[in-house]
Design a protein around this motif. Structure first.
Motif, short mmCIF file in Angstrom:
data_model
loop_
_atom_site.label_atom_id
_atom_site.label_comp_id
_atom_site.label_asym_id
_atom_site.label_seq_id
_atom_site.Cartn_x
_atom_site.Cartn_y
_atom_site.Cartn_z
N TYR A 49 40.36 42.81 48.87
CA TYR A 49 41.43 42.89 47.88
C TYR A 49 42.26 41.62 47.94
O TYR A 49 42.45 41.03 49.01
CB TYR A 49 42.33 44.10 48.14
N GLU A 53 44.44 43.61 43.80
CA GLU A 53 43.26 43.84 42.96
C GLU A 53 41.98 43.66 43.76
O GLU A 53 41.88 42.77 44.61
CB GLU A 53 43.26 42.87 41.78
N GLU A 54 40.98 44.47 43.45
CA GLU A 54 39.69 44.34 44.11
C GLU A 54 39.06 43.00 43.74
O GLU A 54 38.98 42.63 42.55
CB GLU A 54 38.77 45.49 43.68
N ARG A 55 38.58 42.29 44.76
CA ARG A 55 38.07 40.94 44.54
C ARG A 55 36.56 40.87 44.76
O ARG A 55 35.85 40.18 44.05
CB ARG A 55 38.78 39.98 45.48
N GLN A 67 42.46 50.53 48.79
CA GLN A 67 43.44 50.00 47.86
C GLN A 67 44.40 49.11 48.62
O GLN A 67 44.55 49.22 49.84
CB GLN A 67 44.17 51.12 47.12
#
Lengths: 114, 110
Positions: A49, A53-55, A67
């Motif tokens: 992350y 945001e998820e990367r 999360q």
């Protein structure tokens, strides 16, 4: 001391249960990474992350989710636990998104599923 | 997917000796890193080295991307170098989707 903290250090639970692992990154780091280290699978990258945001996603099971919160700490949720989920779970942080950014690892959470 | 092979799997050295650890990839990678896990389990990111050579104190690493291998050199080894050394690589530029090798377990004797 890397500056990355993980809680709890140890967790023992039963099959079918759900657990949450917590990671606080180094001050100022925006990226958080999760890894799993088990005898069967070795070391595996799970997910990254960046600033909430998820990367990047690696070998993370659908029963697992993660999360990153506005204060940048991250949680890894493991559900419907199986014996094979027993492992050491590491969190790492870095100040950027690139693999060239040095990662700093926490001490890990040892999960035992009985 | 990419296969990562590390050799040797185990290595025992006398303090002061030099060593070379090798990492072979089954396919080309755009990202490559070396890590050290000490006997207490702490992981440290040693090098990000998709190509070329880098040095950090007694440790250096060389990656020959065209031949799909990387070498980690440890000179004048110390007992604190003991632990497991992992290499990891990925094909997707700019992201951290890595595959890890199974590691080289190093023991340095005083």
């Amino acid at each position: 001391d890397s500056g990355v903290t993980q809680t709890p250090k140890h967790l023992i639970t039963a099959t079918g249960q759900r657990v949450t692992l917590r990671c606080s990154p180094r001050s100022g780091d925006l990226s958080v990474y999760w890894y799993q280290q088990s005898l069967d699978q070795g070391l595996q990258f799970l997910i990254q992350y960046y600033n909430g945001e998820e990367r990047a996603k690696g070998n993370i099971l659908e029963r697992f989710s993660a999360q990153q919160f506005p204060d940048l700490h991250s949680e890894l949720n493991l559900s419907s636990l199986e014996l094979g989920d027993s492992a050491l779970y590491f969190c790492a942080s870095s100040d950027g998104t690139s693999p060239a950014n040095e990662q700093f690892f926490g001490p890990g959470t040892r999960l035992t599923v009985l | 997917g990419i296969q990562v092979e590390q050799s040797p799997p185990d290595l025992i050295l006398q303090e002061g000796a030099n060593s070379t650890l090798r990492c072979n990839f089954s396919d080309s990678v755009n990202n490559l890193q070396w890590f050290h896990q000490n006997p207490w389990g702490q992981l440290i990111n040693l090098f990000y080295i998709p190509s070329g050579t880098k040095q950090n104190g007694r440790l250096s690493a060389t990656t020959v991307a065209t031949e799909r291998y990387s070498l980690l050199y440890i000179s004048s080894s110390q007992t604190t170098d003991s632990g497991v050394y992992f290499c990891a690589g990925g094909r997707v530029s700019g992201t951290y989707k890595y595959i890890f090798g199974t590691g080289t377990r190093l023991k340095v004797l005083a």
